[in-house]
Enzyme design. Sequence first.
Site, PDB file in Angstrom:
ATOM      1  N   PHE A 130       0.879  -1.178   0.000  1.00 37.44           N
ATOM      2  CA  PHE A 130       0.000   0.000   0.000  1.00 37.44           C
ATOM      3  C   PHE A 130       0.912   1.223   0.000  1.00 37.44           C
ATOM      4  O   PHE A 130       1.624   1.462   0.987  1.00 37.44           O
ATOM      5  CB  PHE A 130      -0.843  -0.056   1.276  1.00 37.44           C
ATOM      6  CG  PHE A 130      -1.785   1.090   1.511  1.00 37.44           C
ATOM      7  CD1 PHE A 130      -3.045   1.107   0.927  1.00 37.44           C
ATOM      8  CD2 PHE A 130      -1.438   2.131   2.361  1.00 37.44           C
ATOM      9  CE1 PHE A 130      -3.937   2.138   1.194  1.00 37.44           C
ATOM     10  CE2 PHE A 130      -2.326   3.170   2.633  1.00 37.44           C
ATOM     11  CZ  PHE A 130      -3.586   3.169   2.045  1.00 37.44           C
ATOM     12  N   PRO A 135       8.021  11.406   0.992  1.00 38.65           N
ATOM     13  CA  PRO A 135       8.948  12.111   1.886  1.00 38.65           C
ATOM     14  C   PRO A 135       8.328  13.405   2.460  1.00 38.65           C
ATOM     15  O   PRO A 135       8.525  13.731   3.620  1.00 38.65           O
ATOM     16  CB  PRO A 135      10.145  12.416   0.982  1.00 38.65           C
ATOM     17  CG  PRO A 135      10.121  11.315  -0.046  1.00 38.65           C
ATOM     18  CD  PRO A 135       8.664  11.010  -0.273  1.00 38.65           C
ATOM     19  N   SER A 139       1.907  12.516   7.554  1.00 40.44           N
ATOM     20  CA  SER A 139       0.645  12.845   8.247  1.00 40.44           C
ATOM     21  C   SER A 139      -0.242  13.684   7.333  1.00 40.44           C
ATOM     22  O   SER A 139      -1.461  13.522   7.314  1.00 40.44           O
ATOM     23  CB  SER A 139       0.947  13.628   9.536  1.00 40.44           C
ATOM     24  OG  SER A 139       1.809  12.893  10.365  1.00 40.44           O
ATOM     25  N   ARG A 273      10.929 -15.068  39.691  1.00 39.17           N
ATOM     26  CA  ARG A 273      12.176 -14.371  40.056  1.00 39.17           C
ATOM     27  C   ARG A 273      12.220 -14.093  41.559  1.00 39.17           C
ATOM     28  O   ARG A 273      11.339 -13.422  42.108  1.00 39.17           O
ATOM     29  CB  ARG A 273      12.248 -13.046  39.278  1.00 39.17           C
ATOM     30  CG  ARG A 273      13.427 -12.166  39.624  1.00 39.17           C
ATOM     31  CD  ARG A 273      14.738 -12.780  39.210  1.00 39.17           C
ATOM     32  NE  ARG A 273      15.859 -11.869  39.441  1.00 39.17           N
ATOM     33  CZ  ARG A 273      17.115 -12.268  39.507  1.00 39.17           C
ATOM     34  NH1 ARG A 273      17.411 -13.548  39.370  1.00 39.17           N
ATOM     35  NH2 ARG A 273      18.068 -11.400  39.702  1.00 39.17           N
ATOM     36  N   GLN A 284       4.258  -5.263  46.629  1.00 41.85           N
ATOM     37  CA  GLN A 284       3.064  -4.508  46.241  1.00 41.85           C
ATOM     38  C   GLN A 284       3.321  -3.583  45.050  1.00 41.85           C
ATOM     39  O   GLN A 284       2.428  -3.330  44.245  1.00 41.85           O
ATOM     40  CB  GLN A 284       2.530  -3.719  47.433  1.00 41.85           C
ATOM     41  CG  GLN A 284       1.890  -4.638  48.462  1.00 41.85           C
ATOM     42  CD  GLN A 284       1.140  -3.892  49.535  1.00 41.85           C
ATOM     43  OE1 GLN A 284       1.366  -2.688  49.739  1.00 41.85           O
ATOM     44  NE2 GLN A 284       0.266  -4.569  50.232  1.00 41.85           N
ATOM     45  N   GLY A 344      14.548  -6.553  34.436  1.00 33.05           N
ATOM     46  CA  GLY A 344      15.876  -6.029  34.755  1.00 33.05           C
ATOM     47  C   GLY A 344      16.786  -6.139  33.541  1.00 33.05           C
ATOM     48  O   GLY A 344      16.342  -5.915  32.406  1.00 33.05           O
ATOM     49  N   GLY A 345      18.055  -6.524  33.787  1.00 34.87           N
ATOM     50  CA  GLY A 345      19.031  -6.603  32.701  1.00 34.87           C
ATOM     51  C   GLY A 345      18.608  -7.537  31.579  1.00 34.87           C
ATOM     52  O   GLY A 345      18.830  -7.267  30.394  1.00 34.87           O
ATOM     53  N   GLU A 368      -0.143   4.545   9.981  1.00 34.26           N
ATOM     54  CA  GLU A 368      -1.605   4.627   9.796  1.00 34.26           C
ATOM     55  C   GLU A 368      -2.206   5.729  10.668  1.00 34.26           C
ATOM     56  O   GLU A 368      -3.273   5.569  11.257  1.00 34.26           O
ATOM     57  CB  GLU A 368      -2.273   3.268  10.039  1.00 34.26           C
ATOM     58  CG  GLU A 368      -1.882   2.277   8.953  1.00 34.26           C
ATOM     59  CD  GLU A 368      -2.733   1.032   8.919  1.00 34.26           C
ATOM     60  OE1 GLU A 368      -3.951   1.134   9.158  1.00 34.26           O
ATOM     61  OE2 GLU A 368      -2.172  -0.038   8.631  1.00 34.26           O
ATOM     62  N   GLU A 372      -1.056  11.741  17.476  1.00 33.38           N
ATOM     63  CA  GLU A 372      -1.536  13.133  17.402  1.00 33.38           C
ATOM     64  C   GLU A 372      -2.606  13.282  16.322  1.00 33.38           C
ATOM     65  O   GLU A 372      -3.550  14.058  16.466  1.00 33.38           O
ATOM     66  CB  GLU A 372      -0.358  14.082  17.110  1.00 33.38           C
ATOM     67  CG  GLU A 372       0.639  14.218  18.254  1.00 33.38           C
ATOM     68  CD  GLU A 372       1.635  13.042  18.334  1.00 33.38           C
ATOM     69  OE1 GLU A 372       1.527  12.089  17.532  1.00 33.38           O
ATOM     70  OE2 GLU A 372       2.505  13.093  19.223  1.00 33.38           O
TER      71      GLU A 372
HETATM   72  C1  LIG Z   1       7.465   0.974  10.035  1.00 36.33           C
HETATM   73  C2  LIG Z   1       6.611   1.832   9.164  1.00 36.33           C
HETATM   74  C3  LIG Z   1       5.846   1.258   8.149  1.00 36.33           C
HETATM   75  C4  LIG Z   1       5.082   2.053   7.308  1.00 36.33           C
HETATM   76  N1  LIG Z   1       4.376   1.477   6.270  1.00 36.33           N
HETATM   77  C5  LIG Z   1       3.722   2.263   5.388  1.00 36.33           C
HETATM   78  C6  LIG Z   1       3.087   1.698   4.226  1.00 36.33           C
HETATM   79  O1  LIG Z   1       3.073   0.479   4.033  1.00 36.33           O
HETATM   80  N2  LIG Z   1       2.491   2.531   3.343  1.00 36.33           N
HETATM   81  C7  LIG Z   1       2.473   3.883   3.511  1.00 36.33           C
HETATM   82  O2  LIG Z   1       1.922   4.570   2.664  1.00 36.33           O
HETATM   83  N3  LIG Z   1       3.079   4.457   4.601  1.00 36.33           N
HETATM   84  C8  LIG Z   1       3.693   3.679   5.524  1.00 36.33           C
HETATM   85  N4  LIG Z   1       4.316   4.249   6.632  1.00 36.33           N
HETATM   86  C9  LIG Z   1       4.337   5.711   6.743  1.00 36.33           C
HETATM   87  C10 LIG Z   1       3.522   6.229   7.897  1.00 36.33           C
HETATM   88  O3  LIG Z   1       2.156   6.171   7.616  1.00 36.33           O
HETATM   89  C11 LIG Z   1       4.035   7.652   8.192  1.00 36.33           C
HETATM   90  O4  LIG Z   1       5.318   7.516   8.780  1.00 36.33           O
HETATM   91  C12 LIG Z   1       3.106   8.424   9.097  1.00 36.33           C
HETATM   92  O5  LIG Z   1       1.929   8.764   8.418  1.00 36.33           O
HETATM   93  C13 LIG Z   1       3.778   9.708   9.609  1.00 36.33           C
HETATM   94  O6  LIG Z   1       4.301  10.432   8.541  1.00 36.33           O
HETATM   95  P1  LIG Z   1       5.817  10.976   8.607  1.00 36.33           P
HETATM   96  O7  LIG Z   1       6.706   9.841   8.925  1.00 36.33           O
HETATM   97  O8  LIG Z   1       6.083  11.742   7.363  1.00 36.33           O
HETATM   98  O9  LIG Z   1       5.832  11.922   9.845  1.00 36.33           O
HETATM   99  P2  LIG Z   1       5.329  13.437   9.875  1.00 36.33           P
HETATM  100  O10 LIG Z   1       4.105  13.604   9.063  1.00 36.33           O
HETATM  101  O11 LIG Z   1       6.491  14.305   9.600  1.00 36.33           O
HETATM  102  O12 LIG Z   1       4.934  13.570  11.416  1.00 36.33           O
HETATM  103  C14 LIG Z   1       5.934  13.540  12.430  1.00 36.33           C
HETATM  104  C15 LIG Z   1       5.264  13.589  13.769  1.00 36.33           C
HETATM  105  O13 LIG Z   1       4.568  14.804  13.900  1.00 36.33           O
HETATM  106  C16 LIG Z   1       3.496  14.608  14.818  1.00 36.33           C
HETATM  107  N5  LIG Z   1       2.294  15.198  14.225  1.00 36.33           N
HETATM  108  C17 LIG Z   1       1.687  14.853  13.067  1.00 36.33           C
HETATM  109  N6  LIG Z   1       0.606  15.619  12.850  1.00 36.33           N
HETATM  110  C18 LIG Z   1       0.542  16.484  13.898  1.00 36.33           C
HETATM  111  C19 LIG Z   1      -0.320  17.545  14.277  1.00 36.33           C
HETATM  112  N7  LIG Z   1      -1.351  17.872  13.504  1.00 36.33           N
HETATM  113  N8  LIG Z   1      -0.083  18.218  15.430  1.00 36.33           N
HETATM  114  C20 LIG Z   1       0.969  17.900  16.202  1.00 36.33           C
HETATM  115  N9  LIG Z   1       1.824  16.894  15.928  1.00 36.33           N
HETATM  116  C21 LIG Z   1       1.625  16.210  14.788  1.00 36.33           C
HETATM  117  C22 LIG Z   1       3.366  13.120  15.067  1.00 36.33           C
HETATM  118  O14 LIG Z   1       3.941  12.796  16.329  1.00 36.33           O
HETATM  119  C23 LIG Z   1       4.188  12.504  13.977  1.00 36.33           C
HETATM  120  O15 LIG Z   1       4.754  11.271  14.357  1.00 36.33           O
HETATM  121  C24 LIG Z   1       5.059   3.463   7.494  1.00 36.33           C
HETATM  122  C25 LIG Z   1       5.821   4.022   8.534  1.00 36.33           C
HETATM  123  C26 LIG Z   1       6.580   3.242   9.353  1.00 36.33           C
HETATM  124  C27 LIG Z   1       7.393   3.883  10.451  1.00 36.33           C
END
Ligand SMILES: Cc1cc2nc3c(=O)[nH]c(=O)nc-3n(C[C@H](O)[C@H](O)[C@H](O)COP(=O)(O)OP(=O)(O)OC[C@H]3O[C@@H](n4cnc5c(N)ncnc54)[C@H](O)[C@@H]3O)c2cc1C
Length: 391
Positions: A130, A135, A139, A273, A284, A344-345, A368, A372
């Site tokens: 998917f 880059p 989000s 342990r 507790q 622990g370790g 996904e 946030e």
């Molecule tokens: C292991 C892994 C597998 C993945 N697999 C897929 C895949 O199969 N297909 C695909 O399309 N994508 C995939 N992704 C991408 C994933 O969906 C994105 O990494 C995610 O949407 C966040 O985008 P970004 O990394 O560009 O972070 P950014 O968009 O730069 O966000 C960075 C951080 O900003 C914070 N943030 C975001 N929005 C807000 C807001 N409105 N207010 C305040 N803080 C905010 C959050 O803490 C976020 O983590 C994968 C990511 C990882 C790490």
Amino acid sequence: MGDKTYLEWPFFDARHAVLERELDAWAAQHIAQQHEADVDAACRHLVRQLGDGGWLKHAIAGAAYGAMGEGIDTRAICLIRETLARHNGLADFAFAMQGLGSGAISLHGTAAQREAYLPRVARGDAIAAFALSEPQAGSDVAAMQCAAVRDGDHYVLNGEKTWISNGGIADFYVVFARTGEQPGARGISAFIVDAGTPGFAIAERIQVIAPHPLARLAFSDCRIPAAQRIGEAGQGFKVAMSTLDVFRTSVAAAALGFARRALDEALAHATQRKMFGQALSDFQMTQAKLAQMATGIDAAALLTYRAAWQRDQGRNVTREAAMAKMTATETAQQVIDAALQMFGGLGVVSEQPVERLYREIRALRIYEGATEVQQLIIARELLRAANTKEQ
Ligand SMILES: Cc1cc2nc3c(=O)[nH]c(=O)nc-3n(C[C@H](O)[C@H](O)[C@H](O)COP(=O)(O)OP(=O)(O)OC[C@H]3O[C@@H](n4cnc5c(N)ncnc54)[C@H](O)[C@@H]3O)c2cc1C
């Protein structure tokens, strides 16, 4: 594994408890606990095993195409992910990606597209991916730049995708690209791109803390037949969001599986342990931690299966799925951290179960939709309802 009385909750039908029991037994017999050195080979092998075991039938829709049912049973995919995650994180990943990678075809594909891809996905003969993120568009998905320009009965794709799970081993990728019908989210379309299509390349493999196949993709004058478009031109954002709506709740379920495994490990360790003349579990402070962990897990499970059940009733789950994903992933992180502390370790020794869980859980709070983003979704839904009431 401990208490399974949650399977008696009213969210489930009788078939769900049977499914969980059968998969649990199958997983104990078939899937290894450890991470393989060659993650690509391990993942291909797991997809094959899951196909042979019949579990991938649950990841797609349409009985004519080899699915278990006409729609996707959200409670079933949640139980499957939870169970697999408890046994082996990579097995959960392999199952989830077959569903997420082919979900747009299950939900919006033409009969020809379904026929061409879904039976192979269900058998484990074809690996799905998917490709939404870029880059500069994670989000903020609507900022995507990867473009598809119509040229006769083809589209020509140019641009990049990154963080693409199964990148490098997938047989096909559902790729979202800007087609420009309207600005922003309303000018995106979805396409099926087969691995090996000229102009499509794996630009970079990405290593992450819990290894799984992950890559950056590059498209350079990549020609795709127009018949490979999923849904209407300009409707790609809706295609992506409806696919994520199904699978977002299952991310919560995977987190739940990791958390349950951590609690099991913690209980086993704390009771055996010995220190200061008694067992770690006699203190507790340990009991308070265990109580907190178990309660957090139940709260996350209630939210997860509420969302899954609600979707299976045909109702909108935007708010409920966001609540479940946020709570289950954040809770699982805390539960796993508490479990690791009790070891622990030993807890930080490579490939110990709690060390692996500590690495496995981290990305679920990001992909996904980061926590946030889930908060924003929940608040948006709340405010929309409040504003509608006021008018
Ligand atoms: C292991 C892994 C597998 C993945 N697999 C897929 C895949 O199969 N297909 C695909 O399309 N994508 C995939 N992704 C991408 C994933 O969906 C994105 O990494 C995610 O949407 C966040 O985008 P970004 O990394 O560009 O972070 P950014 O968009 O730069 O966000 C960075 C951080 O900003 C914070 N943030 C975001 N929005 C807000 C807001 N409105 N207010 C305040 N803080 C905010 C959050 O803490 C976020 O983590 C994968 C990511 C990882 C790490």
